[in-house]
Motif scaffolding. Sequence first.
Motif, mmCIF file in Angstrom:
data_model
loop_
_atom_site.group_PDB
_atom_site.id
_atom_site.type_symbol
_atom_site.label_atom_id
_atom_site.label_comp_id
_atom_site.label_asym_id
_atom_site.label_seq_id
_atom_site.Cartn_x
_atom_site.Cartn_y
_atom_site.Cartn_z
ATOM 1 N N CYS A 1 42.791 20.631 37.450
ATOM 2 C CA CYS A 1 41.909 19.104 38.041
ATOM 3 C C CYS A 1 41.406 19.367 39.340
ATOM 4 C CB CYS A 1 43.347 18.064 38.639
ATOM 5 S SG CYS A 1 44.704 18.196 37.321
ATOM 6 N N SER B 1 51.044 20.269 52.760
ATOM 7 C CA SER B 1 52.848 20.785 52.545
ATOM 8 C C SER B 1 53.270 21.860 52.950
ATOM 9 C CB SER B 1 51.489 21.614 50.850
ATOM 10 O OG SER B 1 51.085 23.000 51.619
ATOM 11 N N VAL C 1 43.061 21.975 45.904
ATOM 12 C CA VAL C 1 43.177 20.901 46.762
ATOM 13 C C VAL C 1 43.048 21.536 48.102
ATOM 14 C CG1 VAL C 1 45.470 21.709 48.143
ATOM 15 C CG2 VAL C 1 45.509 21.334 46.140
ATOM 16 N N SER C 2 42.529 19.972 48.918
ATOM 17 C CA SER C 2 41.512 20.340 49.691
ATOM 18 C C SER C 2 42.817 20.590 51.721
ATOM 19 C CB SER C 2 41.772 18.656 50.807
ATOM 20 O OG SER C 2 42.866 18.268 51.186
ATOM 21 N N GLU D 1 52.784 24.356 39.398
ATOM 22 C CA GLU D 1 52.249 23.190 39.965
ATOM 23 C C GLU D 1 52.221 24.001 41.465
ATOM 24 O OE1 GLU D 1 52.294 19.236 38.950
ATOM 25 O OE2 GLU D 1 52.241 20.349 37.157
ATOM 26 N N GLU D 2 53.337 23.812 42.002
ATOM 27 C CA GLU D 2 53.515 24.376 43.211
ATOM 28 C C GLU D 2 52.988 25.863 43.906
ATOM 29 O OE1 GLU D 2 55.679 21.586 42.554
ATOM 30 O OE2 GLU D 2 55.707 23.302 41.347
ATOM 31 N N GLU E 1 45.179 18.572 52.160
ATOM 32 C CA GLU E 1 46.595 18.070 51.853
ATOM 33 C C GLU E 1 48.183 20.098 52.074
ATOM 34 O OE1 GLU E 1 45.501 15.734 47.720
ATOM 35 O OE2 GLU E 1 44.346 17.390 48.242
ATOM 36 N N ARG E 2 46.543 20.860 52.006
ATOM 37 C CA ARG E 2 47.529 22.376 51.922
ATOM 38 C C ARG E 2 48.546 22.860 52.833
ATOM 39 N NH1 ARG E 2 44.234 27.527 49.472
ATOM 40 N NH2 ARG E 2 46.343 28.373 49.467
ATOM 41 N N ASP F 1 44.506 22.657 42.539
ATOM 42 C CA ASP F 1 45.713 21.282 42.149
ATOM 43 C C ASP F 1 45.530 21.103 40.330
ATOM 44 O OD1 ASP F 1 46.783 19.208 42.097
ATOM 45 O OD2 ASP F 1 44.403 17.259 42.067
ATOM 46 N N ALA G 1 48.995 25.499 44.046
ATOM 47 C CA ALA G 1 48.615 25.086 44.848
ATOM 48 C C ALA G 1 48.869 25.774 46.617
ATOM 49 C CB ALA G 1 49.426 23.758 45.445
#
Length: 269
Positions: free
Chosen positions: A258, A269, A261-262, A231-232, A265-266, A241, A235
């Motif tokens: 899903c 992270s 990723v906005s 998942e990482e 959010e990026r 996502d 992203a």
Amino acid sequence: MSHHSPEVRVEDVTWSVAGTTILDGVSCVAPEKKFTGLIGPNGSGKTSLLSAIARLERPDRGRVLLGDDAVVDLSRREFAQTVALVEQHSATELELTVGQVVELGVIPHRRGWARPAGTGSGDAVDEGLAAAGVTHLRDRLWHSLSGGEKQKTQLARAFAQRPCVLLLDEPTNHLDVSASLDLLTLIRRRGLTTVAAMHDLNLAAMYCDHLVVLDGGRVVTEGPVPDVLTEELLADVYGLDAVVQPHPRTGRPTVTLCGVVSDTERALS
């Protein structure tokens, strides 16, 4: 070189076009007799790396090895007897039948190549047609085929070449799900050292043994599918996502999307 399926090793390959760096110090391995998938966003360098391995492009720096042999040291015939390429867009203006297209794969083995007894070009064509499941299409014209039939015919041509290494650029592009599964099953069954640029992450997870992830012309990571497809990574590299879980039957990773990723959010992270 010896006729077995060797490891493909890419060492520090850099390639630029008109001042734009396409591949930037790429080093990776495709293990022998395994199915390696090249994955990454559009423009990440998948097709360019495949082209470097296939000797379609000559890198500015670095080298590609098949086992112990640098590809640049092989004659055109030696290379064609070792490596078969199935490109994404295979078109011909000629009115060729499926059998004639597959026969093109035998050309590297003609004229002076010492064939073992009983392995003439006709046998190689028959083998290629059978291995790709298109024997029944032998007399059909290329232009009359569906997308899936064309891809299988190109695969039959590659098999008729009797290669040690099989290279494929987006082999399931434009194919429906059933045709895609069928084609990738045929490829895996052959047991060759295989390198395929792929865009469908779930197909890559189902069929590949090893993944090389590219982004911006560089290798982000490589390794066994469960170690790479996380998942990482989705992203970070794709901006996706996604949930990655073991398949209930096979245990291989499956990707459930899903959303995207906005940017916020990026950045966090």
